[in-house]
Design an enzyme around this catalytic site. Structure first.
Site, PDB file in Angstrom:
ATOM      1  N   GLY A  33      80.703  21.468  41.866  1.00 41.78           N
ATOM      2  CA  GLY A  33      81.395  20.395  42.573  1.00 41.78           C
ATOM      3  C   GLY A  33      80.686  19.980  43.847  1.00 41.78           C
ATOM      4  N   ASN A  34      81.440  19.255  44.715  1.00 44.02           N
ATOM      5  CA  ASN A  34      80.874  18.630  45.914  1.00 44.02           C
ATOM      6  C   ASN A  34      79.677  17.775  45.486  1.00 44.02           C
ATOM      7  OD1 ASN A  34      79.125  19.249  48.866  1.00 44.02           O
ATOM      8  ND2 ASN A  34      81.100  18.275  48.794  1.00 44.02           N
ATOM      9  N   HIS A  39      73.441  15.640  41.575  1.00 45.25           N
ATOM     10  CA  HIS A  39      74.288  15.885  40.394  1.00 45.25           C
ATOM     11  C   HIS A  39      74.420  14.614  39.555  1.00 45.25           C
ATOM     12  CE1 HIS A  39      76.176  18.905  43.294  1.00 45.25           C
ATOM     13  NE2 HIS A  39      75.817  19.662  42.286  1.00 45.25           N
ATOM     14  N   GLU A 150      65.866  21.034  38.666  1.00 44.15           N
ATOM     15  CA  GLU A 150      64.710  21.904  38.945  1.00 44.15           C
ATOM     16  C   GLU A 150      64.754  22.462  40.358  1.00 44.15           C
ATOM     17  OE1 GLU A 150      61.235  19.603  38.033  1.00 44.15           O
ATOM     18  OE2 GLU A 150      61.383  20.047  35.897  1.00 44.15           O
ATOM     19  N   LYS A 151      65.690  21.988  41.173  1.00 43.42           N
ATOM     20  CA  LYS A 151      65.719  22.473  42.554  1.00 43.42           C
ATOM     21  C   LYS A 151      65.905  23.993  42.572  1.00 43.42           C
ATOM     22  CE  LYS A 151      68.171  22.825  46.605  1.00 43.42           C
ATOM     23  NZ  LYS A 151      69.410  23.525  46.425  1.00 43.42           N
ATOM     24  N   ASP A 152      66.774  24.494  41.701  1.00 40.29           N
ATOM     25  CA  ASP A 152      66.925  25.942  41.587  1.00 40.29           C
ATOM     26  C   ASP A 152      66.060  26.380  40.409  1.00 40.29           C
ATOM     27  OD1 ASP A 152      67.717  28.545  41.645  1.00 40.29           O
ATOM     28  OD2 ASP A 152      69.782  28.044  42.138  1.00 40.29           O
ATOM     29  N   GLN A 155      66.692  29.738  38.681  1.00 35.78           N
ATOM     30  CA  GLN A 155      67.896  29.653  37.843  1.00 35.78           C
ATOM     31  C   GLN A 155      67.581  28.969  36.513  1.00 35.78           C
ATOM     32  OE1 GLN A 155      72.014  28.422  39.207  1.00 35.78           O
ATOM     33  NE2 GLN A 155      71.336  26.431  38.489  1.00 35.78           N
ATOM     34  N   SER A 188      74.486  20.825  48.198  1.00 35.38           N
ATOM     35  CA  SER A 188      75.812  20.848  48.832  1.00 35.38           C
ATOM     36  C   SER A 188      75.749  21.586  50.152  1.00 35.38           C
ATOM     37  CB  SER A 188      76.821  21.538  47.918  1.00 35.38           C
ATOM     38  OG  SER A 188      76.903  20.815  46.714  1.00 35.38           O
ATOM     39  N   ARG A 189      74.851  22.554  50.264  1.00 35.97           N
ATOM     40  CA  ARG A 189      74.769  23.367  51.493  1.00 35.97           C
ATOM     41  C   ARG A 189      74.148  22.579  52.660  1.00 35.97           C
ATOM     42  NH1 ARG A 189      73.999  27.965  47.676  1.00 35.97           N
ATOM     43  NH2 ARG A 189      75.863  29.228  47.929  1.00 35.97           N
TER      44      ARG A 189
HETATM   45  O1  PAF Z   1      73.512  25.320  39.958  1.00 43.84           O
HETATM   46  C1  PAF Z   1      74.757  25.439  40.066  1.00 43.84           C
HETATM   47  O2  PAF Z   1      75.469  24.580  40.585  1.00 43.84           O
HETATM   48  C2  PAF Z   1      75.410  26.714  39.532  1.00 43.84           C
HETATM   49  O3  PAF Z   1      74.584  27.817  39.721  1.00 43.84           O
HETATM   50  C3  PAF Z   1      75.857  26.603  38.064  1.00 43.84           C
HETATM   51  C4  PAF Z   1      74.682  26.369  37.122  1.00 43.84           C
HETATM   52  C5  PAF Z   1      76.848  25.449  37.928  1.00 43.84           C
HETATM   53  C6  PAF Z   1      76.553  27.883  37.622  1.00 43.84           C
HETATM   54  O4  PAF Z   1      77.690  28.140  38.380  1.00 43.84           O
END
Ligand code: PAF
Length: 283
Positions: A33-34, A39, A150-152, A155, A188-189
């Site tokens: 969210g946010n 996004h 790709e920012k994270d 992940q 968001s941060r």
């Molecule tokens: O990247 C994010 O916003 C989160 O890590 C995700 C993939 C929604 C999992 O909670």
């Protein structure tokens, strides 16, 4: 079609099953969210590539460590919902905590070595929390394609690995980072930054660009490149967690024979943890 909002697993499964049985491809954008332009860019990419788009909003407690910002994390569901309506998203999944995690849940997903490096070293358990929720969301939503930023970057690699090794029938699409005009990656941060911190925050991306330029120009003393940029950032008031030049495939330290690299960086500016990265193709 108007935006459908589902809070329970059965109703989302019914919608997705109906679309898929009509031959429609379903794209999925998981979020906490946010929602910002980063996004919404994922949503646009999903709309280009699939027929129906599902977005989830869930601030996942499993991926926050003790003392991290789980309680402070911005929750703006009403505004988010309006943005998704404006973008013509088909379905918003808003799971409740109780609906997603039963009190007795004891199953977690952990993705080997990759989760212990870089962000994983500073945030133990973080990537297992991410892998577990993404695994659950994929089983609930059952999309054809999953869209992640790709920012994270770490992940993204961890989720790709999980999907490949656990044989999920879903394609993963990594989407390039969206930036402010001054280069700061959208997050968001960023809203935690005060005016002064916001002014210096783009220095992180500038350091990544400078290091990339040096590598493009043939410099290969990896530790020297990293050290110089860490010093520049620390002088500017950043507390650098890591600034690491890595192989793009497994995030192990860079070597001369790699075909491409990624520089991963995490810093703390004031109270705010910022991450960013830049990819470099061997020319
Ligand atoms: O990247 C994010 O916003 C989160 O890590 C995700 C993939 C929604 C999992 O909670």
């Amino acid at each position: 079609m108007a935006l459908q909002v589902c809070k329970d697993i059965d109703s989302i499964r019914q919608w997705v099953a109906k679309w898929r049985s009509n031959g429609e491809a379903v794209g999925f954008v998981p979020t906490m969210g946010n929602l910002h332009a980063g996004h919404l860019h994922l949503v646009e990419q999903a709309q280009k590539r699939t027929d129906r788009v599902v977005v989830s909003i869930f601030v996942n407690p499993l991926q926050f460590g003790p003392g991290e910002d789980f309680n402070a994390y911005p929750r703006t569901v009403d505004e988010d919902r309006k943005k998704l309506e404006g973008f013509g998203v088909d379905l918003l999944f808003l799971p409740t905590n109780a609906g997603v995690f039963s009190n007795s849940a004891s199953t977690t997903v952990a993705v080997g070595d990759l989760s212990g490096r870089h962000c994983g070293r500073s945030r133990p358990g973080h990537f297992s929390g991410v892998a577990t929720i993404v695994c659950k969301l994929l089983n609930i939503v059952q999309p054809n394609q999953l869209f992640l930023g790709e920012k994270d970057f770490q992940q993204l690699l961890i989720v790709r690995k999980m999907i490949s090794e656990l044989n999920f029938p879903v394609q993963v699409k990594g989407i390039p980072t969206v930036r402010e005009n001054d280069g700061l990656a959208l997050s968001s941060r960023n809203s935690y930054l005060n005016a002064l911190e916001r002014q210096s925050a783009p220095l992180l991306y500038q350091s990544l660009c400078r290091a990339k330029e040096q590598i493009k120009n043939g410099r290969r003393d990896w530790a020297g490149i990293e050290k110089e940029q860490v010093e520049i950032l620390e002088k500017a008031g950043f507390n650098v967690d890591f600034f690491s030049i890595c192989s793009v495939d497994d995030l192990l330290p860079a070597a001369n024979d790699h075909a491409s690299w990624v520089i991963l960086a995490a810093v703390i500016l004031g109270q705010t943890r910022l991450i960013d990265n830049i990819q470099i193709m061997r020319s």
